[in-house]
Design a protein around this motif. Structure first.
Motif, PDB file in Angstrom:
ATOM      1  N   UNK A  70       0.830  -1.205   0.000  1.00 22.43           N
ATOM      2  CA  UNK A  70       0.000   0.000   0.000  1.00 22.43           C
ATOM      3  C   UNK A  70       0.867   1.260   0.000  1.00 22.43           C
ATOM      4  N   UNK A  89       1.386   1.199 -14.364  1.00 19.41           N
ATOM      5  CA  UNK A  89       1.028   2.198 -13.354  1.00 19.41           C
ATOM      6  C   UNK A  89      -0.307   1.851 -12.691  1.00 19.41           C
ATOM      7  N   UNK A  90      -1.271   1.470 -13.507  1.00 19.33           N
ATOM      8  CA  UNK A  90      -2.603   1.156 -12.964  1.00 19.33           C
ATOM      9  C   UNK A  90      -2.505   0.081 -11.885  1.00 19.33           C
ATOM     10  N   UNK A  91      -1.819  -1.034 -12.208  1.00 15.35           N
ATOM     11  CA  UNK A  91      -1.735  -2.128 -11.251  1.00 15.35           C
ATOM     12  C   UNK A  91      -0.845  -1.771 -10.068  1.00 15.35           C
ATOM     13  N   UNK A  92       0.269  -1.076 -10.350  1.00 18.48           N
ATOM     14  CA  UNK A  92       1.204  -0.734  -9.277  1.00 18.48           C
ATOM     15  C   UNK A  92       0.634   0.245  -8.272  1.00 18.48           C
ATOM     16  N   UNK A  93      -0.420   0.959  -8.656  1.00 16.66           N
ATOM     17  CA  UNK A  93      -0.991   1.968  -7.750  1.00 16.66           C
ATOM     18  C   UNK A  93      -2.411   1.635  -7.313  1.00 16.66           C
ATOM     19  N   UNK A  94      -2.942   0.492  -7.742  1.00 17.85           N
ATOM     20  CA  UNK A  94      -4.372   0.235  -7.519  1.00 17.85           C
ATOM     21  C   UNK A  94      -4.791   0.495  -6.067  1.00 17.85           C
ATOM     22  N   UNK A  95      -4.051  -0.051  -5.106  1.00 14.45           N
ATOM     23  CA  UNK A  95      -4.485   0.066  -3.719  1.00 14.45           C
ATOM     24  C   UNK A  95      -4.202   1.431  -3.101  1.00 14.45           C
ATOM     25  N   UNK A  96      -3.552   2.331  -3.861  1.00 20.93           N
ATOM     26  CA  UNK A  96      -3.301   3.680  -3.325  1.00 20.93           C
ATOM     27  C   UNK A  96      -4.595   4.463  -3.154  1.00 20.93           C
ATOM     28  N   UNK A  97      -5.652   4.041  -3.831  1.00 24.21           N
ATOM     29  CA  UNK A  97      -6.944   4.714  -3.695  1.00 24.21           C
ATOM     30  C   UNK A  97      -7.693   4.329  -2.425  1.00 24.21           C
ATOM     31  N   UNK A  98      -7.155   3.366  -1.686  1.00 22.16           N
ATOM     32  CA  UNK A  98      -7.731   2.987  -0.391  1.00 22.16           C
ATOM     33  C   UNK A  98      -7.756   4.224   0.517  1.00 22.16           C
TER      34      UNK A  98
END
Lengths: 334, 334
Positions: free
Chosen positions: B197, B221-230
């Motif tokens: 995260x 980028x999409x996959x590497x940052x997906x959970x950053x929107x938590x």
């Protein structure tokens, strides 16, 4: 258009098939004879071998293409030659294109070194931001460029008519053409493509010597490491070819991680970290931006570069008229 | 079994629905009256409001449940109480469970602090490794635990019969139950869940002030940052509650990134980086491991912990007999 595609891996193979499906006359070449055989077999309607991606096999072959036995044979009579080979192979291919009068483009993930190699040639640098973990012709997909951002570099030495012709070709394949300089491209892809591969690799090392980690790892690990399975040679080539920009982004990421570690060592880590994570969370939740309103853009270098820097893209080129979109304030799809 | 679920967010809500679907008598409670209303409405067959996840609405309601108006009312007569609230809320809930004789478990992502809070109670710490970006009861899904790894902590003070009963319940929901200590859990999840995260958040900052980056960013980028929107609060709570382990993993990641940066500053960065990336690439491509052969495991603390450390898991508990799987050498699904 009469197009030659040199290199029939994932991108080159997909481009060969996409251009043929859109009615262009296309000739492909690959240094690997097995790849040439596979491309020929598919053109002849024999279909891909059984090991191919099932989604790919589902795609109907709507056009044929030729496969040549050498670079000069593929390029003979071509209005456009696409260099779809890795950066280190470009000089070899260029030797086979000596005296070729047509336009040349490429699909390389680092544009600065390609620009240097092509100095003095009729060239527009290009980089479609499309990919998947699988590679090679068997993974190719003629719909790969539909909706993808496709950088076309616009430098002082670029012929604007060539740029517009290529932009028209790429937008016709469904791509969003982004006008930028090679330097702007290289700085930006270091952050959104090259460094993500290094972070994924670094994160994968938590599995080393800990089978329990492999069993407990779930969604956040899976997504955060997905691209770490890419062949090391490919990651090293794209990062090594863009080393100064990649190092700069890595330094920024490291500073960010150090700040998180500092918060975690403080007396009230949760409050500090919550505050610090607000900006990245907002940035990610606002991404990807939705398209704004379409608008015309003057077909001038300065105006087009301004569009690219603002996050905009070209959606069509018709009779020299450029139709563009700028990113909206709403998130795409929300 | 008569089960109370306290906290009806994504995990608690999903558990309420999964247990009911498996024929247990379940009562839920949430501090938020709107959540209680939503849970009640769904139990009564009114369905979720229109804003609910479409996949969730497609799930048939196969069992009903009750919703109570307080923690003590929910827990009255329960054989098992599940604490499905964030760590900071656990002491408040425990106050409402004073004198409750039944078994207590939790679903918290950090187990050490929960173990301390529950000292002297009849307790087995638990953590299902299930989640998605969306949260709240409206995102709940009764099939969320199917195939997921579910940690059940096995400490010196744990009653083995309680542990086996809970393992039987979780495996019946389709989960793979992993026996470990709270300390082993916390060290491992720092690497495979908490730090991912933070890496996603750090990577998201490359979007700051660069609209071009937002337009060019694609799959990696999409996959590497997906959970950053938590939600920042959730990331900060899980990292802050596990601060020493998270800092240790962060230091390891930083050393790895520094090594990459060092390679990139060397004379032949591509060769050096290719060699260095080989291990992480191999680790990632071998993940997730496939299951090996099923085998019986003695229902003893030492044997069960050895199983967990080796990456194994419990698939069923029948009449006190434990059926287990150990990870295979083949990759899962390959």
């Amino acid at each position: 258009m009469n197009v030659a595609v040199i290199g029939l891996g994932l991108i080159g193979g997909s481009l060969l098939r996409a251009l043929a499906a859109h009615g262009h006359r296309v000739t492909g070449y690959d240094a690997d004879p097995h790849t040439r055989d596979a491309a020929r077999a598919l053109a002849e309607g024999a279909g891909l071998p059984r090991s191919a991606d099932p989604r790919t096999r589902a795609v109907e072959v709507t056009g044929g293409w030729a496969v040549a036995e050498s670079v000069p044979a593929a390029a003979a009579g071509a209005d456009l030659v696409v260099l779809a080979v890795p950066l280190p192979a470009i000089p070899v291919v260029l030797a086979g294109l000596a005296g070729h009068p047509g336009l040349i483009t490429d699909v390389t993930s680092v544009q600065g070194p390609v620009r240097e190699l092509l100095r003095g040639r009729r060239f527009v640098g290009g980089h479609p931001m499309a990919g998947k973990e699988s590679s090679g012709f068997l993974a190719s997909d003629p719909s790969l460029f539909d909706g993808c951002a496709w950088v076309l570099c616009l430098e002082e030495e670029t012929d604007l008519a060539d740029w517009l012709a290529l932009a028209g070709l790429c937008t016709a394949l469904g791509a969003r053409v982004v006008p930028v300089t090679a330097a702007e491209h290289d700085r930006t892809v270091a952050g959104i493509s090259h460094v993500p591969h290094l972070l994924a690799a670094a994160l994968s090392t938590v599995l080393a010597g800990n089978p329990l980690a492999g069993t407990l790892a779930a969604g956040s690990f899976r997504d955060g490491t997905r691209v770490a399975g890419t062949r090391p040679e490919l990651i090293a080539a794209m990062c090594g070819g863009n080393a100064p920009a990649v190092r700069e982004v890595l330094a920024g990421i490291r500073a960010e991680l150090d700040a998180y570690a500092g918060d975690l060592a403080a007396e009230d880590p949760i409050a500090l970290l919550t505050e610090r994570l607000r900006e990245p969370s907002d940035l990610r939740r606002a991404w990807p931006p939705g398209p704004g309103e379409p608008s015309g853009v003057p077909a001038e270098r300065g105006e087009l570069l301004r569009l690219g820097r603002a996050g905009g893209w070209v959606t069509a080129v018709r009779d020299g008229e450029v139709v563009a979109m700028r990113p909206g304030t709403d998130r795409n799809g929300s």
